[in-house]
Design a protein around this motif. Structure first.
Motif, PDB file in Angstrom:
ATOM      1  N   UNK A   1       0.825  -1.207   0.000  1.00  0.00           N
ATOM      2  CA  UNK A   1       0.000   0.000   0.000  1.00  0.00           C
ATOM      3  C   UNK A   1       0.856   1.252   0.000  1.00  0.00           C
ATOM      4  N   UNK A   2       0.314   2.321  -0.501  1.00  0.00           N
ATOM      5  CA  UNK A   2       0.999   3.617  -0.410  1.00  0.00           C
ATOM      6  C   UNK A   2      -0.055   4.681  -0.136  1.00  0.00           C
ATOM      7  N   UNK A   3       0.389   5.793   0.413  1.00  0.00           N
ATOM      8  CA  UNK A   3      -0.555   6.846   0.751  1.00  0.00           C
ATOM      9  C   UNK A   3      -1.327   6.512   2.012  1.00  0.00           C
ATOM     10  N   UNK A   4      -0.684   5.863   2.976  1.00  0.00           N
ATOM     11  CA  UNK A   4      -1.347   5.536   4.244  1.00  0.00           C
ATOM     12  C   UNK A   4      -1.571   6.812   5.054  1.00  0.00           C
ATOM     13  N   UNK A   5      -2.288   6.696   6.151  1.00  0.00           N
ATOM     14  CA  UNK A   5      -2.593   7.870   6.976  1.00  0.00           C
ATOM     15  C   UNK A   5      -1.320   8.491   7.540  1.00  0.00           C
ATOM     16  N   UNK A   6      -0.280   7.687   7.762  1.00  0.00           N
ATOM     17  CA  UNK A   6       0.982   8.224   8.292  1.00  0.00           C
ATOM     18  C   UNK A   6       1.679   9.111   7.270  1.00  0.00           C
ATOM     19  N   UNK A   7       1.649   8.695   6.007  1.00  0.00           N
ATOM     20  CA  UNK A   7       2.218   9.515   4.931  1.00  0.00           C
ATOM     21  C   UNK A   7       1.413  10.797   4.775  1.00  0.00           C
ATOM     22  N   UNK A   8       0.081  10.698   4.775  1.00  0.00           N
ATOM     23  CA  UNK A   8      -0.758  11.886   4.637  1.00  0.00           C
ATOM     24  C   UNK A   8      -0.530  12.850   5.794  1.00  0.00           C
ATOM     25  N   UNK A   9      -0.403  12.321   7.013  1.00  0.00           N
ATOM     26  CA  UNK A   9      -0.132  13.169   8.179  1.00  0.00           C
ATOM     27  C   UNK A   9       1.206  13.887   8.030  1.00  0.00           C
ATOM     28  N   UNK A  10       2.198  13.178   7.523  1.00  0.00           N
ATOM     29  CA  UNK A  10       3.520  13.774   7.323  1.00  0.00           C
ATOM     30  C   UNK A  10       3.461  14.887   6.277  1.00  0.00           C
ATOM     31  N   UNK A  11       2.750  14.650   5.190  1.00  0.00           N
ATOM     32  CA  UNK A  11       2.640  15.682   4.151  1.00  0.00           C
ATOM     33  C   UNK A  11       1.871  16.899   4.666  1.00  0.00           C
ATOM     34  N   UNK A  12       0.857  16.694   5.518  1.00  0.00           N
ATOM     35  CA  UNK A  12       0.165  17.821   6.163  1.00  0.00           C
ATOM     36  C   UNK A  12       1.147  18.602   7.040  1.00  0.00           C
ATOM     37  N   UNK A  13       1.952  17.894   7.784  1.00  0.00           N
ATOM     38  CA  UNK A  13       2.943  18.516   8.666  1.00  0.00           C
ATOM     39  C   UNK A  13       3.916  19.387   7.861  1.00  0.00           C
ATOM     40  N   UNK A  14       4.431  18.836   6.770  1.00  0.00           N
ATOM     41  CA  UNK A  14       5.372  19.574   5.915  1.00  0.00           C
ATOM     42  C   UNK A  14       4.693  20.812   5.326  1.00  0.00           C
ATOM     43  N   UNK A  15       3.482  20.646   4.828  1.00  0.00           N
ATOM     44  CA  UNK A  15       2.744  21.769   4.235  1.00  0.00           C
ATOM     45  C   UNK A  15       2.494  22.856   5.277  1.00  0.00           C
ATOM     46  N   UNK A  16       2.107  22.449   6.469  1.00  0.00           N
ATOM     47  CA  UNK A  16       1.837  23.416   7.538  1.00  0.00           C
ATOM     48  C   UNK A  16       3.085  24.230   7.871  1.00  0.00           C
ATOM     49  N   UNK A  17       4.233  23.590   7.902  1.00  0.00           N
ATOM     50  CA  UNK A  17       5.482  24.304   8.175  1.00  0.00           C
ATOM     51  C   UNK A  17       5.831  25.287   7.059  1.00  0.00           C
ATOM     52  N   UNK A  18       5.321  25.028   5.858  1.00  0.00           N
ATOM     53  CA  UNK A  18       5.542  25.925   4.722  1.00  0.00           C
ATOM     54  C   UNK A  18       4.386  26.908   4.551  1.00  0.00           C
ATOM     55  N   UNK A  19       3.512  26.951   5.557  1.00  0.00           N
ATOM     56  CA  UNK A  19       2.328  27.823   5.549  1.00  0.00           C
ATOM     57  C   UNK A  19       1.443  27.542   4.330  1.00  0.00           C
ATOM     58  N   UNK A  20       1.241  26.250   4.071  1.00  0.00           N
ATOM     59  CA  UNK A  20       0.392  25.789   2.974  1.00  0.00           C
ATOM     60  C   UNK A  20      -0.691  24.878   3.535  1.00  0.00           C
TER      61      UNK A  20
END
Length: 123
Positions: A63-82
């Motif tokens: 599988x790919x795109x699990x909730x852990x990956x999505x959470x990480x991408x949200x975290x990265x986006x938030x740090x970039x004010x996105x």
């Protein structure tokens, strides 16, 4: 294996705790086992593509795109004010009229990510 209900998974991912360990490496809490953490690695690729891997059982079984990956991408986006949203279909992503990124897998269609500036709260 691409997730079937990406919006439900996106909602669930927002409750997970993410901590950056080093460049491109993150530790993410487990929803099902509070004492367990998963390692997520994220790599930016050319042409607005993102590759991410997780150590959770679902990801380890193809599988790919699990909730852990999505959470990480949200975290990265938030740090970039996105702010980002995930879409299973390119047409749905294009209707948002925002920048589109692709979370890719070698064996499946991408998960589409729209990115826009975060709204800042007025004080």
């Amino acid at each position: 294996m691409k997730p079937k209900d990406i919006k439900r998974l996106q909602r669930r991912s927002r409750a997970l705790i993410v901590r950056r360990v080093s460049r491109g490496v993150y530790v993410v809490s487990s929803r099902s086992s509070p004492n367990l953490q998963h390692i997520v690695t994220v790599e930016s690729l050319p042409e607005a593509a993102i590759s991410a891997r997780c150590t959770c059982p679902w990801a380890q079984n193809g599988g790919y795109g699990c909730s852990h990956v999505l959470a990480t991408l949200h975290y990265i986006a938030n740090r970039q004010k996105r702010t980002i949203s995930f879409w299973g279909d390119l047409d749905d992503a294009q209707r948002q009229k925002h920048r589109i990124l692709r979370l890719i897998s070698a064996n499946d269609e991408p998960i589409y990510i729209t990115s826009r500036p975060a709204r800042l709260l007025e004080t």
